[in-house]
Design a protein around this motif. Sequence first.
Motif, PDB file in Angstrom:
ATOM      1  N   PHE A   9       0.811  -1.219   0.000  1.00  0.00           N
ATOM      2  CA  PHE A   9       0.000   0.000   0.000  1.00  0.00           C
ATOM      3  C   PHE A   9       0.842   1.266   0.000  1.00  0.00           C
ATOM      4  O   PHE A   9       0.313   2.374   0.045  1.00  0.00           O
ATOM      5  N   ASN A  10       2.150   1.124  -0.016  1.00  0.00           N
ATOM      6  CA  ASN A  10       3.055   2.276  -0.046  1.00  0.00           C
ATOM      7  C   ASN A  10       3.751   2.324  -1.398  1.00  0.00           C
ATOM      8  O   ASN A  10       4.723   1.602  -1.630  1.00  0.00           O
ATOM      9  N   PRO A  11       3.252   3.172  -2.325  1.00  0.00           N
ATOM     10  CA  PRO A  11       3.857   3.211  -3.665  1.00  0.00           C
ATOM     11  C   PRO A  11       5.237   3.842  -3.702  1.00  0.00           C
ATOM     12  O   PRO A  11       5.972   3.677  -4.669  1.00  0.00           O
ATOM     13  N   GLY A  12       5.605   4.620  -2.678  1.00  0.00           N
ATOM     14  CA  GLY A  12       6.941   5.198  -2.616  1.00  0.00           C
ATOM     15  C   GLY A  12       7.134   6.416  -3.510  1.00  0.00           C
ATOM     16  O   GLY A  12       6.170   7.001  -4.026  1.00  0.00           O
ATOM     17  N   TYR A  13       8.390   6.763  -3.697  1.00  0.00           N
ATOM     18  CA  TYR A  13       8.774   7.977  -4.418  1.00  0.00           C
ATOM     19  C   TYR A  13       9.771   7.672  -5.523  1.00  0.00           C
ATOM     20  O   TYR A  13      10.639   6.804  -5.379  1.00  0.00           O
ATOM     21  N   TYR A  14       9.663   8.440  -6.605  1.00  0.00           N
ATOM     22  CA  TYR A  14      10.762   8.520  -7.552  1.00  0.00           C
ATOM     23  C   TYR A  14      11.793   9.475  -6.958  1.00  0.00           C
ATOM     24  O   TYR A  14      11.431  10.450  -6.295  1.00  0.00           O
ATOM     25  N   THR A  15      13.065   9.218  -7.199  1.00  0.00           N
ATOM     26  CA  THR A  15      14.131  10.107  -6.743  1.00  0.00           C
ATOM     27  C   THR A  15      14.716  10.858  -7.939  1.00  0.00           C
ATOM     28  O   THR A  15      14.379  10.576  -9.091  1.00  0.00           O
ATOM     29  N   ASP A  16      15.598  11.818  -7.648  1.00  0.00           N
ATOM     30  CA  ASP A  16      16.208  12.590  -8.746  1.00  0.00           C
ATOM     31  C   ASP A  16      16.972  11.680  -9.704  1.00  0.00           C
ATOM     32  O   ASP A  16      17.071  11.963 -10.894  1.00  0.00           O
ATOM     33  N   LYS A  17      17.503  10.559  -9.197  1.00  0.00           N
ATOM     34  CA  LYS A  17      18.201   9.616 -10.080  1.00  0.00           C
ATOM     35  C   LYS A  17      17.227   8.983 -11.059  1.00  0.00           C
ATOM     36  O   LYS A  17      17.545   8.786 -12.232  1.00  0.00           O
ATOM     37  N   ASP A  18      16.023   8.651 -10.572  1.00  0.00           N
ATOM     38  CA  ASP A  18      14.992   8.099 -11.456  1.00  0.00           C
ATOM     39  C   ASP A  18      14.489   9.139 -12.447  1.00  0.00           C
ATOM     40  O   ASP A  18      14.089   8.804 -13.560  1.00  0.00           O
ATOM     41  N   LEU A  19      14.479  10.407 -12.025  1.00  0.00           N
ATOM     42  CA  LEU A  19      13.810  11.466 -12.770  1.00  0.00           C
ATOM     43  C   LEU A  19      14.709  12.248 -13.718  1.00  0.00           C
ATOM     44  O   LEU A  19      14.219  13.060 -14.498  1.00  0.00           O
ATOM     45  N   LYS A  20      16.019  12.020 -13.638  1.00  0.00           N
ATOM     46  CA  LYS A  20      16.941  12.891 -14.395  1.00  0.00           C
ATOM     47  C   LYS A  20      16.721  12.841 -15.902  1.00  0.00           C
ATOM     48  O   LYS A  20      17.010  13.811 -16.606  1.00  0.00           O
ATOM     49  N   ASN A  21      16.185  11.735 -16.414  1.00  0.00           N
ATOM     50  CA  ASN A  21      15.923  11.624 -17.848  1.00  0.00           C
ATOM     51  C   ASN A  21      14.429  11.589 -18.168  1.00  0.00           C
ATOM     52  O   ASN A  21      14.027  11.163 -19.249  1.00  0.00           O
ATOM     53  N   ALA A  22      13.606  12.056 -17.221  1.00  0.00           N
ATOM     54  CA  ALA A  22      12.152  11.994 -17.410  1.00  0.00           C
ATOM     55  C   ALA A  22      11.639  13.067 -18.352  1.00  0.00           C
ATOM     56  O   ALA A  22      10.525  12.947 -18.881  1.00  0.00           O
ATOM     57  N   GLY A  23      12.414  14.144 -18.538  1.00  0.00           N
ATOM     58  CA  GLY A  23      11.982  15.199 -19.446  1.00  0.00           C
ATOM     59  C   GLY A  23      11.723  16.534 -18.796  1.00  0.00           C
ATOM     60  O   GLY A  23      11.230  17.465 -19.444  1.00  0.00           O
ATOM     61  N   PHE A  24      12.046  16.669 -17.487  1.00  0.00           N
ATOM     62  CA  PHE A  24      11.896  17.965 -16.826  1.00  0.00           C
ATOM     63  C   PHE A  24      12.841  18.991 -17.457  1.00  0.00           C
ATOM     64  O   PHE A  24      13.932  18.647 -17.920  1.00  0.00           O
ATOM     65  N   LYS A  25      12.432  20.262 -17.438  1.00  0.00           N
ATOM     66  CA  LYS A  25      13.297  21.329 -17.937  1.00  0.00           C
ATOM     67  C   LYS A  25      14.599  21.356 -17.149  1.00  0.00           C
ATOM     68  O   LYS A  25      15.678  21.511 -17.715  1.00  0.00           O
ATOM     69  N   SER A  26      14.494  21.198 -15.831  1.00  0.00           N
ATOM     70  CA  SER A  26      15.679  21.017 -14.980  1.00  0.00           C
ATOM     71  C   SER A  26      15.230  20.378 -13.678  1.00  0.00           C
ATOM     72  O   SER A  26      14.100  20.574 -13.238  1.00  0.00           O
ATOM     73  N   ILE A  27      16.143  19.614 -13.077  1.00  0.00           N
ATOM     74  CA  ILE A  27      15.828  18.970 -11.804  1.00  0.00           C
ATOM     75  C   ILE A  27      17.095  18.907 -10.959  1.00  0.00           C
ATOM     76  O   ILE A  27      18.186  18.624 -11.468  1.00  0.00           O
ATOM     77  N   GLY A  28      16.954  19.239  -9.680  1.00  0.00           N
ATOM     78  CA  GLY A  28      18.096  19.324  -8.791  1.00  0.00           C
ATOM     79  C   GLY A  28      18.408  18.022  -8.084  1.00  0.00           C
ATOM     80  O   GLY A  28      18.019  16.937  -8.529  1.00  0.00           O
ATOM     81  N   LYS A  29      19.085  18.149  -6.948  1.00  0.00           N
ATOM     82  CA  LYS A  29      19.504  16.988  -6.167  1.00  0.00           C
ATOM     83  C   LYS A  29      18.548  16.770  -4.997  1.00  0.00           C
ATOM     84  O   LYS A  29      17.929  17.707  -4.503  1.00  0.00           O
ATOM     85  N   ASN A  30      18.477  15.522  -4.567  1.00  0.00           N
ATOM     86  CA  ASN A  30      17.637  15.139  -3.434  1.00  0.00           C
ATOM     87  C   ASN A  30      16.177  15.526  -3.666  1.00  0.00           C
ATOM     88  O   ASN A  30      15.532  16.163  -2.831  1.00  0.00           O
ATOM     89  N   VAL A  31      15.659  15.123  -4.810  1.00  0.00           N
ATOM     90  CA  VAL A  31      14.264  15.367  -5.180  1.00  0.00           C
ATOM     91  C   VAL A  31      13.489  14.057  -5.057  1.00  0.00           C
ATOM     92  O   VAL A  31      13.946  13.012  -5.529  1.00  0.00           O
ATOM     93  N   GLN A  32      12.317  14.109  -4.432  1.00  0.00           N
ATOM     94  CA  GLN A  32      11.435  12.958  -4.332  1.00  0.00           C
ATOM     95  C   GLN A  32      10.046  13.358  -4.811  1.00  0.00           C
ATOM     96  O   GLN A  32       9.511  14.378  -4.376  1.00  0.00           O
ATOM     97  N   ILE A  33       9.486  12.546  -5.704  1.00  0.00           N
ATOM     98  CA  ILE A  33       8.134  12.791  -6.213  1.00  0.00           C
ATOM     99  C   ILE A  33       7.342  11.498  -6.092  1.00  0.00           C
ATOM    100  O   ILE A  33       7.772  10.440  -6.563  1.00  0.00           O
ATOM    101  N   GLY A  34       6.172  11.574  -5.438  1.00  0.00           N
ATOM    102  CA  GLY A  34       5.330  10.399  -5.264  1.00  0.00           C
ATOM    103  C   GLY A  34       5.032   9.715  -6.589  1.00  0.00           C
ATOM    104  O   GLY A  34       4.721  10.367  -7.583  1.00  0.00           O
ATOM    105  N   ARG A  35       5.119   8.397  -6.558  1.00  0.00           N
ATOM    106  CA  ARG A  35       4.927   7.629  -7.790  1.00  0.00           C
ATOM    107  C   ARG A  35       3.489   7.689  -8.296  1.00  0.00           C
ATOM    108  O   ARG A  35       3.216   7.311  -9.432  1.00  0.00           O
ATOM    109  N   ASN A  36       2.557   8.135  -7.466  1.00  0.00           N
ATOM    110  CA  ASN A  36       1.166   8.214  -7.883  1.00  0.00           C
ATOM    111  C   ASN A  36       0.719   9.656  -8.151  1.00  0.00           C
ATOM    112  O   ASN A  36      -0.467   9.965  -8.092  1.00  0.00           O
ATOM    113  N   CYS A  37       1.663  10.537  -8.449  1.00  0.00           N
ATOM    114  CA  CYS A  37       1.332  11.910  -8.867  1.00  0.00           C
ATOM    115  C   CYS A  37       0.988  11.934 -10.351  1.00  0.00           C
ATOM    116  O   CYS A  37       1.433  11.081 -11.121  1.00  0.00           O
ATOM    117  N   THR A  38       0.224  12.951 -10.750  1.00  0.00           N
ATOM    118  CA  THR A  38      -0.032  13.222 -12.164  1.00  0.00           C
ATOM    119  C   THR A  38       0.661  14.526 -12.515  1.00  0.00           C
ATOM    120  O   THR A  38       0.373  15.569 -11.912  1.00  0.00           O
TER     121      THR A  38
END
Length: 199
Positions: A9-38
């Motif tokens: 029941f805990n989907p967890g978070y994506y980290t900046d390592k997971d997100l660095k190639n996701a397509g953000f304009k820019s992303i810093g260090k120590n970033v966490q985004i819930g895996r169930n965000c839109t």
Amino acid sequence: MSGDKMNPFNPGYYTDKDLKNAGFKSIGKNVQIGRNCTIIGLENIEIGDNVRIDGYCTIIAAGSGWLKIGSYIHIGSYCLLSAGDGIQLHDFSGLSQGVCIYSRTDDYSGKYLTNPTVPAAFTGVSEGTVTLGRHVIVGSGSVILPNVTVGEGSSIGAQSLVTKNLEEWGVFFGTPVKRLKRRSQKLLELEKNLLSKSA
């Protein structure tokens, strides 16, 4: 990808390592985004360092929209950031659960048609960038409407409605929001201590 592997029941978070190639304009260090965000409009979103966005948040920055999230920012679960005309969150600002920020909104007077399925020529959309200054905190369930700047260091109590600019270092609450008193600036000393240790 962080999360509790033993708890389904805990989907967890994506980290900046997971997100660095996701397509953000820019992303810093120590970033966490819930895996169930839109999140829509990654190419228009900039995220600083030490940011956590909890689950079930919806962020829309598609088309000409944009979102700039500074550093040391927390966005609680179930928040909505509708950034069609731009939203900026400066360093150390934060949103409690269920806060909604709109940089565009329909006209509710009955003079126009409403909702995004209707061509723009028939609607009366109000728009304008929403800016939260450094150290602004917004309480649960509050709503901020377009073309609003909340000054540095101000706090907004839960379930408040913000329709106009708010001055710096105030404590605000209500629907519509009213200033109650001045907010302490002691936290600026704590910021200096934190940043000196992080250097």
